[in-house]
Each structure stands twice: as structure tokens, then as C-alpha cells.
Design a protein around this motif. Structure first.
Motif, PDB file in Angstrom:
ATOM      1  N   LYS A 105       0.860  -1.146   0.037  1.00 56.79           N
ATOM      2  CA  LYS A 105       0.013  -0.005  -0.098  1.00 56.79           C
ATOM      3  C   LYS A 105       0.774   1.312   0.061  1.00 56.79           C
ATOM      4  O   LYS A 105       0.475   2.249   0.707  1.00 56.79           O
ATOM      5  CB  LYS A 105      -1.118   0.097   1.184  1.00 56.79           C
ATOM      6  CG  LYS A 105      -2.032  -1.078   1.018  1.00 56.79           C
ATOM      7  CD  LYS A 105      -2.940  -1.199   2.479  1.00 56.79           C
ATOM      8  CE  LYS A 105      -3.877  -2.402   2.016  1.00 56.79           C
ATOM      9  NZ  LYS A 105      -4.762  -2.279   3.321  1.00 56.79           N
ATOM     10  N   TYR A 106       2.073   1.296  -0.693  1.00 56.83           N
ATOM     11  CA  TYR A 106       2.771   2.261  -0.888  1.00 56.83           C
ATOM     12  C   TYR A 106       3.481   2.687   0.317  1.00 56.83           C
ATOM     13  O   TYR A 106       4.074   3.727   0.526  1.00 56.83           O
ATOM     14  CB  TYR A 106       2.291   3.314  -1.610  1.00 56.83           C
ATOM     15  CG  TYR A 106       1.236   3.050  -2.577  1.00 56.83           C
ATOM     16  CD1 TYR A 106       1.879   2.561  -3.924  1.00 56.83           C
ATOM     17  CD2 TYR A 106      -0.032   2.963  -2.505  1.00 56.83           C
ATOM     18  CE1 TYR A 106       0.975   2.086  -5.102  1.00 56.83           C
ATOM     19  CE2 TYR A 106      -0.940   2.643  -3.633  1.00 56.83           C
ATOM     20  CZ  TYR A 106      -0.242   2.323  -4.720  1.00 56.83           C
ATOM     21  OH  TYR A 106      -1.001   1.601  -5.830  1.00 56.83           O
ATOM     22  N   LYS A 107       3.570   1.939   1.355  1.00 53.89           N
ATOM     23  CA  LYS A 107       4.434   2.242   2.799  1.00 53.89           C
ATOM     24  C   LYS A 107       5.672   1.781   2.839  1.00 53.89           C
ATOM     25  O   LYS A 107       6.477   2.085   3.403  1.00 53.89           O
ATOM     26  CB  LYS A 107       3.411   1.711   3.616  1.00 53.89           C
ATOM     27  CG  LYS A 107       1.980   2.326   3.831  1.00 53.89           C
ATOM     28  CD  LYS A 107       1.318   1.756   5.107  1.00 53.89           C
ATOM     29  CE  LYS A 107       0.047   2.282   5.022  1.00 53.89           C
ATOM     30  NZ  LYS A 107      -0.791   2.057   6.266  1.00 53.89           N
ATOM     31  N   VAL A 150      15.490   7.766  -7.670  1.00 54.85           N
ATOM     32  CA  VAL A 150      14.287   8.552  -7.417  1.00 54.85           C
ATOM     33  C   VAL A 150      14.265   8.633  -5.884  1.00 54.85           C
ATOM     34  O   VAL A 150      14.948   8.176  -5.269  1.00 54.85           O
ATOM     35  CB  VAL A 150      13.123   7.345  -7.534  1.00 54.85           C
ATOM     36  CG1 VAL A 150      13.394   6.203  -6.901  1.00 54.85           C
ATOM     37  CG2 VAL A 150      11.832   7.956  -7.244  1.00 54.85           C
ATOM     38  N   ASP A 151      13.608  10.031  -5.520  1.00 48.72           N
ATOM     39  CA  ASP A 151      13.581  10.321  -4.149  1.00 48.72           C
ATOM     40  C   ASP A 151      12.314   9.612  -3.523  1.00 48.72           C
ATOM     41  O   ASP A 151      11.178   9.611  -3.535  1.00 48.72           O
ATOM     42  CB  ASP A 151      13.096  11.739  -4.252  1.00 48.72           C
ATOM     43  CG  ASP A 151      12.886  12.450  -3.034  1.00 48.72           C
ATOM     44  OD1 ASP A 151      12.820  11.847  -1.831  1.00 48.72           O
ATOM     45  OD2 ASP A 151      12.939  13.648  -2.620  1.00 48.72           O
ATOM     46  N   VAL A 152      12.791   8.179  -2.867  1.00 49.45           N
ATOM     47  CA  VAL A 152      12.137   7.365  -2.399  1.00 49.45           C
ATOM     48  C   VAL A 152      11.149   7.950  -1.535  1.00 49.45           C
ATOM     49  O   VAL A 152       9.935   7.506  -1.478  1.00 49.45           O
ATOM     50  CB  VAL A 152      12.833   6.088  -1.884  1.00 49.45           C
ATOM     51  CG1 VAL A 152      11.715   5.126  -1.229  1.00 49.45           C
ATOM     52  CG2 VAL A 152      13.666   5.389  -2.828  1.00 49.45           C
ATOM     53  N   ASP A 153      11.363   8.609  -0.585  1.00 46.02           N
ATOM     54  CA  ASP A 153      10.463   9.035   0.602  1.00 46.02           C
ATOM     55  C   ASP A 153       9.352   9.981   0.117  1.00 46.02           C
ATOM     56  O   ASP A 153       8.326   9.520   0.405  1.00 46.02           O
ATOM     57  CB  ASP A 153      11.173   9.725   1.693  1.00 46.02           C
ATOM     58  CG  ASP A 153      10.391  10.187   2.755  1.00 46.02           C
ATOM     59  OD1 ASP A 153       9.958   9.384   3.357  1.00 46.02           O
ATOM     60  OD2 ASP A 153      10.004  11.500   2.908  1.00 46.02           O
ATOM     61  N   ARG A 154       9.765  10.858  -0.852  1.00 45.68           N
ATOM     62  CA  ARG A 154       8.615  11.604  -1.503  1.00 45.68           C
ATOM     63  C   ARG A 154       7.663  10.905  -2.338  1.00 45.68           C
ATOM     64  O   ARG A 154       6.534  11.107  -2.295  1.00 45.68           O
ATOM     65  CB  ARG A 154       9.257  12.792  -2.149  1.00 45.68           C
ATOM     66  CG  ARG A 154       8.520  13.547  -2.824  1.00 45.68           C
ATOM     67  CD  ARG A 154       8.996  15.022  -3.492  1.00 45.68           C
ATOM     68  NE  ARG A 154       9.318  15.829  -2.108  1.00 45.68           N
ATOM     69  CZ  ARG A 154       9.610  17.073  -2.127  1.00 45.68           C
ATOM     70  NH1 ARG A 154       9.692  17.723  -3.427  1.00 45.68           N
ATOM     71  NH2 ARG A 154       9.842  17.979  -1.361  1.00 45.68           N
ATOM     72  N   SER A 157       5.313   9.097  -0.569  1.00 40.48           N
ATOM     73  CA  SER A 157       4.078   9.911   0.331  1.00 40.48           C
ATOM     74  C   SER A 157       3.118  10.381  -0.954  1.00 40.48           C
ATOM     75  O   SER A 157       2.117  10.403  -0.742  1.00 40.48           O
ATOM     76  CB  SER A 157       4.893  11.131   0.600  1.00 40.48           C
ATOM     77  OG  SER A 157       4.191  11.981   1.119  1.00 40.48           O
ATOM     78  N   LEU A 158       3.538  10.729  -2.277  1.00 40.91           N
ATOM     79  CA  LEU A 158       2.812  11.095  -3.124  1.00 40.91           C
ATOM     80  C   LEU A 158       1.739   9.776  -3.447  1.00 40.91           C
ATOM     81  O   LEU A 158       0.517  10.160  -3.980  1.00 40.91           O
ATOM     82  CB  LEU A 158       3.559  11.615  -4.439  1.00 40.91           C
ATOM     83  CG  LEU A 158       4.095  12.956  -4.125  1.00 40.91           C
ATOM     84  CD1 LEU A 158       5.083  13.135  -5.247  1.00 40.91           C
ATOM     85  CD2 LEU A 158       3.238  14.095  -4.142  1.00 40.91           C
ATOM     86  N   LEU A 159       2.427   8.781  -3.595  1.00 36.51           N
ATOM     87  CA  LEU A 159       1.328   7.605  -3.878  1.00 36.51           C
ATOM     88  C   LEU A 159       0.457   7.262  -2.681  1.00 36.51           C
ATOM     89  O   LEU A 159      -0.555   7.071  -3.139  1.00 36.51           O
ATOM     90  CB  LEU A 159       2.466   6.389  -4.083  1.00 36.51           C
ATOM     91  CG  LEU A 159       3.359   6.240  -5.291  1.00 36.51           C
ATOM     92  CD1 LEU A 159       4.468   5.465  -5.141  1.00 36.51           C
ATOM     93  CD2 LEU A 159       2.450   6.288  -6.639  1.00 36.51           C
ATOM     94  N   GLN A 160       0.914   7.538  -1.345  1.00 31.86           N
ATOM     95  CA  GLN A 160      -0.083   7.402  -0.230  1.00 31.86           C
ATOM     96  C   GLN A 160      -1.122   8.225  -0.428  1.00 31.86           C
ATOM     97  O   GLN A 160      -2.076   8.041  -0.007  1.00 31.86           O
ATOM     98  CB  GLN A 160       0.844   7.460   0.797  1.00 31.86           C
ATOM     99  CG  GLN A 160       1.748   5.993   1.108  1.00 31.86           C
ATOM    100  CD  GLN A 160       2.717   6.512   2.220  1.00 31.86           C
ATOM    101  OE1 GLN A 160       2.564   7.464   3.288  1.00 31.86           O
ATOM    102  NE2 GLN A 160       3.910   5.793   2.103  1.00 31.86           N
ATOM    103  N   ASN A 161      -0.817   9.554  -0.832  1.00 27.72           N
ATOM    104  CA  ASN A 161      -1.960  10.643  -0.934  1.00 27.72           C
ATOM    105  C   ASN A 161      -2.580  10.517  -2.254  1.00 27.72           C
ATOM    106  O   ASN A 161      -3.423  11.305  -2.789  1.00 27.72           O
ATOM    107  CB  ASN A 161      -1.184  11.961  -0.967  1.00 27.72           C
ATOM    108  CG  ASN A 161      -0.878  12.047   0.666  1.00 27.72           C
ATOM    109  OD1 ASN A 161      -1.409  12.002   1.482  1.00 27.72           O
ATOM    110  ND2 ASN A 161       0.705  12.440   0.704  1.00 27.72           N
TER     111      ASN A 161
END
Length: 375
Positions: A105-107, A150-154, A157-161
């Protein structure tokens, strides 16, 4: 004007070499960008910008045919001029595992090595064996670019949102496009960060990436280049602790701070030492015909090389993987390679004593200035 003056002053500070030396640095090998022509058309139909940036349009995983054609060109030059051209291939060691990321779930971020990426592509089954052939022939020298571009953390976050454009790209197995709905965010800046937790994850990616590099290629990478030219002193310390000695760089480094978007410009020159004792190797020539076919890249790059040699500087050429990959637009690749052959022929005709080196070899040469190259 002041910036241009600083660039010129730094140019003059760059280390001098006794021989005429050319280094060709090529970034992004092994990495995914635009997966296929069909994905390009899908994203274009969704009104995602895949046009304005040529890397979004044409940069794609290298194929068996790409490497075969390149090796043939380099062999042709060697047979004709008795000079061996060497290219530094800066590798992305891994690509996202889209299925596992989606299952989490993109986490959680998961990746596959670039060799796995090759093996999963029908057109790239033999790429790695061909690259190893190029290494054995002295045409290729792999170096470390990053674990992933890729900026993994960002990104997560965009995928989760549920950012619409980022989700659409994800569903088509890509990530680094020009998204209209993410406020101009650059997901390619893998070493940009906002918190120390983000930085710790970046450090871990470098540790794992350099370990993968050594496992796959059988030797340590002595040089590296940060994705999109974004890094800082903390990252340099990690590189240094893991045996990296040389930083491939553009004239201007974008120094990342603990808040994404706040990037400080730092100027460098070849031979300059960092606080951690690493040496900068700065690109002073550019040959990127696939990015703009309206430019006379042969003339541009040749004149930049001549300028470098006038001041007894090594000519360090930036030539990204996009110029060698033709799965999306083979004709564009062939035009780039034809121009590359013309440039190489002009170089060896003008300077028959030319020496092509890899980035790490140039670093070692400058570190031992008393060594004179013997052709």
C-alpha cells in the motif's frame, strides 16, 4: 555575469595534465525511465507531460541491439585509428519493484537489481553479458551512480496521498516524469531530503548500492556521481567511508539542505578536494545529441575539447545513456551514434596522441601528477 566569471575562474583552477586526455561519462545505465513507446502514448493521452523533457520521451532501458551497435562502433574506431575509446558507464544498481510496493500500500520501498530488470525484458536478455564483453575489451568502465534514481520517501508519500499523475505513472511502471499536479516536484533528485530520517534512508541506499556494485561487477567503484547533481557533505562522508575517492560533477553542485527545494549552488573544479578528502572531476564538455537534434553537437563538443586542451585540461564529456538507447526511437539513436562516430573521427584525426580514460583512471592520474601516460 558573476556566475559565468566564477565558472571561468574555476576552469582555470582545474588540474593540468601532460597528455591530451578525454573522459566520456555516461549516466543512468540500468535505470528505467520511459518503459516503452506504448506507455509513452498512454501517458501522453492522460495529458501527463512526456514531451517537454526529451528524457521523458526517449530515455529507456538499453537493449541487446543498443549494446551490439555501440560495441561495433567502438571496434570500428579502434581498427581504423588504432585508438581505443573508453566510456565510463554510471550505473543505477536497482529499480523499483512496483508489485511489492503496491502490495505494501505504498508504505514500503522494494527494489530489483538492474540485472533482474534486464532479465525481465525480452529485448535486454543479453545486455549484461555484452556489457561485460565491453569491459573485457577495454571499451567500458562501470562506476556507481546510485542504488536508484528516485526520491524514494517523497515518491511513496505522493503515492500514499493518491497524487493522480504519479499514480498513473506508477501503474505504468515509471515514476520520473514532469507531473503537473505535484507542484513541480523533481522525483529524480534521489539525495534530496527534508528530515534526518530521510537522510538516514539515503545513506542506507548508498551503502547497499555500493555493495551491490561490488557484488555484481567484482570491484569497488572509486568514483560516483549524485543523481541530478544533488548531494551534500553528509553524503560525501558516506562515499568516503566506503572507498569512493572521486566525485564526478558538473560545474555547479546543488547542495541539499534539511528542507527539500532549498538547494544551494556550490561551484567546483577538477582536482579540488572536498572536506572529506574526495576529489572533484568536473565535466567541461557536452555531447547530448538525443536531447536536441537541432544543435550541431559535433561542433559544440569539439570546440569545448579544443578549449580544454588549449589550457592543458582534461576534456570530461557528459553523454547520457539516452544517446545510446533506441527502443523508443531507433532512428534518433542512430543519428546520435552517427554524430558520435563523426566526433570521434575528428578527435583522433586532430590529436592522434589522444588518450581516452575512465573517470577513476583520471582521478588516479591527477592524484599522482608525476605519472606520465604512455600510449
Amino acid at each position: 555575469m558573476l556566475a559565468k566569471l566564477k565558472v571561468y575562474k574555476n576552469y582555470l583552477k582545474s588540474s593540468k595534465v601532460r597528455n591530451r586526455i578525454i573522459v566520456i561519462e555516461s549516466d543512468d545505465w540500468g535505470g528505467i525511465r520511459m518503459p516503452s513507446k506504448s506507455v509513452f502514448e498512454i501517458l501522453k493521452g492522460k495529458e501527463i507531460d512526456v514531451i517537454s523533457n526529451p528524457f521523458n520521451s526517449f530515455d529507456t532501458l538499453e537493449t541487446d541491439d543498443d549494446i551490439t551497435v555501440l560495441l561495433s562502433l567502438l571496434n570500428k574506431i579502434e581498427l581504423k585509428f588504432k585508438i581505443k575509446v573508453k566510456i565510463t558507464l554510471n550505473f543505477i544498481l536497482a529499480n523499483p519493484d512496483f508489485d511489492l510496493i503496491k502490495a505494501s500500500k505504498y508504505k514500503q520501498y522494494y527494489f530489483k537489481t538492474f540485472t533482474e530488470t534486464y532479465s525481465e525484458s525480452d529485448k535486454s536478455q543479453n545486455v549484461f553479458s555484452l556489457i561485460k564483453e565491453g569491459i573485457s575489451l577495454g571499451y567500458f568502465q562501470p562506476q556507481f551512480h546510485a542504488r536508484e534514481h528516485v526520491d524514494v520517501d517523497r515518491w511513496l508519500s505522493l503515492l500514499q496521498n493518491k497524487n493522480l499523475d504519479v499514480m498513473e505513472a506508477f501503474n505504468n511502471n515509471t515514476f520520473g516524469l514532469s507531473f503537473k499536479t505535484n507542484m513541480g516536484i523533481n522525483l529524480w533528485q534521489a539525495y534530496n531530503y527534508s528530515t534526518q530520517k530521510n537522510m538516514d534512508l539515503i545513506k542506507l541506499s548508498i551503502i547497499e548500492g555500493l555493495s551491490l556494485f561490488e557484488d555484481i561487477f567484482g570491484f569497488k567503484s572509486l568514483s560516483t556521481i549524485a543523481p541530478s547533481g544533488v548531494w551534500n557533505n553528509e553524503i560525501e562522508e558516506v562515499w568516503s567511508n566506503l572507498g569512493v575517492k572521486y566525485i564526478q560533477s558538473f560545474v555547479v553542485q546543488k547542495e541539499s539542505k534539511p528542507m527539500r527545494g532549498q538547494l544551494k549552488s556550490v561551484f567546483h573544479y577538477t582536482g579540488q578536494k572536498s572536506k572529506n578528502g574526495l576529489m572533484y572531476l568536473v565535466r567541461n564538455c557536452f555531447f547530448e545529441p538525443s536531447t536536441n537534434q537541432n544543435n550541431d553537437w559535433v561542433k559544440i563538443c569539439f570546440n569545448q575539447i579544443r578549449f580544454a586542451f588549449f589550457f592543458n585540461k582534461p576534456a570530461v564529456i557528459s553523454m547520457h545513456r539516452i544517446n545510446f538507447s533506441g527502443d523508443i526511437d531507433k532512428k534518433r539513436r542512430d543519428v546520435s551514434l552517427n554524430n558520435f562516430e563523426i566526433l570521434l573521427s575528428k578527435i583522433v584525426a586532430k590529436w592522434p596522441d589522444i588518450k581516452f580514460m575512465s573517470s577513476d583512471e583520471l582521478g588516479e592520474l591527477i592524484s599522482n601528477k608525476n605519472i606520465k601516460l604512455v600510449k
